[in-house]
Design a protein around this motif. Sequence first.
Motif, PDB file in Angstrom:
ATOM      1  N   GLN A  59       0.814  -1.208   0.000  1.00  0.00           N
ATOM      2  CA  GLN A  59       0.000   0.000   0.000  1.00  0.00           C
ATOM      3  C   GLN A  59       0.854   1.267   0.000  1.00  0.00           C
ATOM      4  O   GLN A  59       0.359   2.336  -0.339  1.00  0.00           O
ATOM      5  CB  GLN A  59      -0.911   0.011   1.237  1.00  0.00           C
ATOM      6  CG  GLN A  59      -1.967  -1.097   1.226  1.00  0.00           C
ATOM      7  CD  GLN A  59      -2.724  -1.175   2.530  1.00  0.00           C
ATOM      8  OE1 GLN A  59      -2.486  -0.385   3.438  1.00  0.00           O
ATOM      9  NE2 GLN A  59      -3.629  -2.124   2.627  1.00  0.00           N
ATOM     10  N   LYS A  64       3.710   4.082  -0.986  1.00  0.00           N
ATOM     11  CA  LYS A  64       4.294   4.648  -2.203  1.00  0.00           C
ATOM     12  C   LYS A  64       5.513   5.462  -1.781  1.00  0.00           C
ATOM     13  O   LYS A  64       5.378   6.553  -1.222  1.00  0.00           O
ATOM     14  CB  LYS A  64       3.276   5.513  -2.940  1.00  0.00           C
ATOM     15  CG  LYS A  64       2.050   4.731  -3.415  1.00  0.00           C
ATOM     16  CD  LYS A  64       1.009   5.625  -4.050  1.00  0.00           C
ATOM     17  CE  LYS A  64      -0.217   4.828  -4.452  1.00  0.00           C
ATOM     18  NZ  LYS A  64      -1.272   5.686  -5.046  1.00  0.00           N
ATOM     19  N   THR A  92       2.406   8.268  -0.070  1.00  0.00           N
ATOM     20  CA  THR A  92       1.166   7.488  -0.057  1.00  0.00           C
ATOM     21  C   THR A  92      -0.023   8.419   0.117  1.00  0.00           C
ATOM     22  O   THR A  92      -1.018   8.338  -0.609  1.00  0.00           O
ATOM     23  CB  THR A  92       1.198   6.456   1.085  1.00  0.00           C
ATOM     24  OG1 THR A  92       2.426   5.721   1.039  1.00  0.00           O
ATOM     25  CG2 THR A  92       0.030   5.494   0.961  1.00  0.00           C
ATOM     26  N   TYR A  93       0.070   9.304   1.097  1.00  0.00           N
ATOM     27  CA  TYR A  93      -0.924  10.367   1.298  1.00  0.00           C
ATOM     28  C   TYR A  93      -0.156  11.672   1.193  1.00  0.00           C
ATOM     29  O   TYR A  93       0.502  12.091   2.146  1.00  0.00           O
ATOM     30  CB  TYR A  93      -1.595  10.220   2.664  1.00  0.00           C
ATOM     31  CG  TYR A  93      -2.197   8.861   2.896  1.00  0.00           C
ATOM     32  CD1 TYR A  93      -3.407   8.506   2.305  1.00  0.00           C
ATOM     33  CD2 TYR A  93      -1.550   7.924   3.687  1.00  0.00           C
ATOM     34  CE1 TYR A  93      -3.953   7.245   2.494  1.00  0.00           C
ATOM     35  CE2 TYR A  93      -2.087   6.658   3.892  1.00  0.00           C
ATOM     36  CZ  TYR A  93      -3.286   6.330   3.292  1.00  0.00           C
ATOM     37  OH  TYR A  93      -3.827   5.083   3.486  1.00  0.00           O
ATOM     38  N   ASN A  94      -0.226  12.316   0.042  1.00  0.00           N
ATOM     39  CA  ASN A  94       0.593  13.503  -0.195  1.00  0.00           C
ATOM     40  C   ASN A  94      -0.233  14.774  -0.222  1.00  0.00           C
ATOM     41  O   ASN A  94      -1.453  14.743  -0.352  1.00  0.00           O
ATOM     42  CB  ASN A  94       1.384  13.340  -1.490  1.00  0.00           C
ATOM     43  CG  ASN A  94       0.483  13.108  -2.691  1.00  0.00           C
ATOM     44  OD1 ASN A  94      -0.041  14.051  -3.274  1.00  0.00           O
ATOM     45  ND2 ASN A  94       0.290  11.839  -3.055  1.00  0.00           N
ATOM     46  N   GLY A  96      -2.486  15.528  -3.315  1.00  0.00           N
ATOM     47  CA  GLY A  96      -3.620  14.658  -3.625  1.00  0.00           C
ATOM     48  C   GLY A  96      -3.427  13.884  -4.904  1.00  0.00           C
ATOM     49  O   GLY A  96      -4.398  13.461  -5.544  1.00  0.00           O
ATOM     50  N   ASN A  97      -2.184  13.694  -5.302  1.00  0.00           N
ATOM     51  CA  ASN A  97      -1.878  12.979  -6.544  1.00  0.00           C
ATOM     52  C   ASN A  97      -1.691  11.496  -6.232  1.00  0.00           C
ATOM     53  O   ASN A  97      -0.809  11.122  -5.456  1.00  0.00           O
ATOM     54  CB  ASN A  97      -0.593  13.556  -7.158  1.00  0.00           C
ATOM     55  CG  ASN A  97      -0.328  13.031  -8.555  1.00  0.00           C
ATOM     56  OD1 ASN A  97      -0.804  11.960  -8.938  1.00  0.00           O
ATOM     57  ND2 ASN A  97       0.440  13.776  -9.328  1.00  0.00           N
ATOM     58  N   PRO A  98      -2.490  10.616  -6.829  1.00  0.00           N
ATOM     59  CA  PRO A  98      -2.392   9.184  -6.529  1.00  0.00           C
ATOM     60  C   PRO A  98      -1.186   8.508  -7.180  1.00  0.00           C
ATOM     61  O   PRO A  98      -0.869   7.370  -6.857  1.00  0.00           O
ATOM     62  CB  PRO A  98      -3.698   8.620  -7.086  1.00  0.00           C
ATOM     63  CG  PRO A  98      -4.035   9.533  -8.224  1.00  0.00           C
ATOM     64  CD  PRO A  98      -3.590  10.902  -7.784  1.00  0.00           C
ATOM     65  N   SER A  99      -0.518   9.195  -8.102  1.00  0.00           N
ATOM     66  CA  SER A  99       0.593   8.585  -8.838  1.00  0.00           C
ATOM     67  C   SER A  99       1.946   9.033  -8.284  1.00  0.00           C
ATOM     68  O   SER A  99       2.357  10.181  -8.453  1.00  0.00           O
ATOM     69  CB  SER A  99       0.514   8.937 -10.320  1.00  0.00           C
ATOM     70  OG  SER A  99       1.668   8.496 -11.002  1.00  0.00           O
TER      71      SER A  99
END
Length: 361
Positions: free
Chosen positions: A7, A9, A115-117, A120-123
């Motif tokens: 999970q 990143k 992971t939670y930036n 708000g970018n999921p990539s």
Amino acid sequence: MDPQTTQRKIIHVDMDAFYASVEQMDNPELRGKPIAVGGGGTRGVVSAASYEARKFGVRSALSGVLARKYCPELIFVRPRFDRYKEISKKIRKIFLEYTDLVEPLSLDEAYLDVTYNKKGNPSATLIAQEIRKRIFEEVGLTASAGISVNKFIAKVASDYNKPNGQKTVNPDEVIAFLEELPIKKFYGVGKVTTEKMYQLGIFTGADLKLKPIEFLEKHFGKSGSYYYNIVRGIHHSEVRPERTAKSVATEHTFRENLTSEIFMLEKLETIAAELENRLKRYNIAGKTVTLKIKYSDFSLQTRSKTLPYFISDRSLLFDAAKELLFQEKMKESVRLLGISLNNLNNEDRKTPVAVQLKFEF
């Protein structure tokens, strides 16, 4: 693969030939030329080399004499650590616009947990591209990045497309990536361990994965379980913005080899005084004193002593180092001496402290 691990990143950003690149950026006459940051004299050591110099085999920690032999046109530049710190702060400021979970490893590299930036970018891949682009535009330097599910894989991946590139290892690619990885590319596996693994028939991650944990612990001790886990993509270490210091150290590399213990004691007094200043700055004390000795043949030796009480005073540090110095006979002339203190009294505090190096030119 561990569900929690997949999970996350994680980005590992590594500046490209940082010290050398800063020098080339600040001095246009050095651009495109082979340069080395460090000392080029008989006692000099290369701290960093430009990519132009690396083509000739010039690397960090190489002696200045050997570096000139490899590359006669090599240009030596004195290090400017204040300037490197200034640039590093600008880069770190960019990191913090994306996440507060930034763990610096040195002036030129850091882990980021996105992971939670903040964007708000999921990539994580796109975030890494954007960060590298901003570093180039706002600072003027190039950076490489590795992106994956944990710190270990991100660190390995950041080296893949250097300079000025990046590599993403997605969760479903991790196992194949690690199996194909040459064992010498595994972060944490040094030259000595690599040779030992070769002797045991371990050349790739796939070879390592075939070995049971009992086999690895037998041959590599506590590191055996680490190797067993990382080749399976298991690495739970979190990105920690502040790391508790486990040791504080100061060491000097000398312009000329020291052959007299009297001269060594003089140097150790200076080193102990510098170490005391660092300890007092962070309000830290420790129980275990370690003397580090590097000989003229580049062999390294450490001698340690644990006291029944915490110390930080220069006289006590010096007394312990002096005792360790005379513990056994020197085998060669000495090119480096260092004193470190661990077993610290800062378990409940987070103090980012690292070794302080000093080179004589």
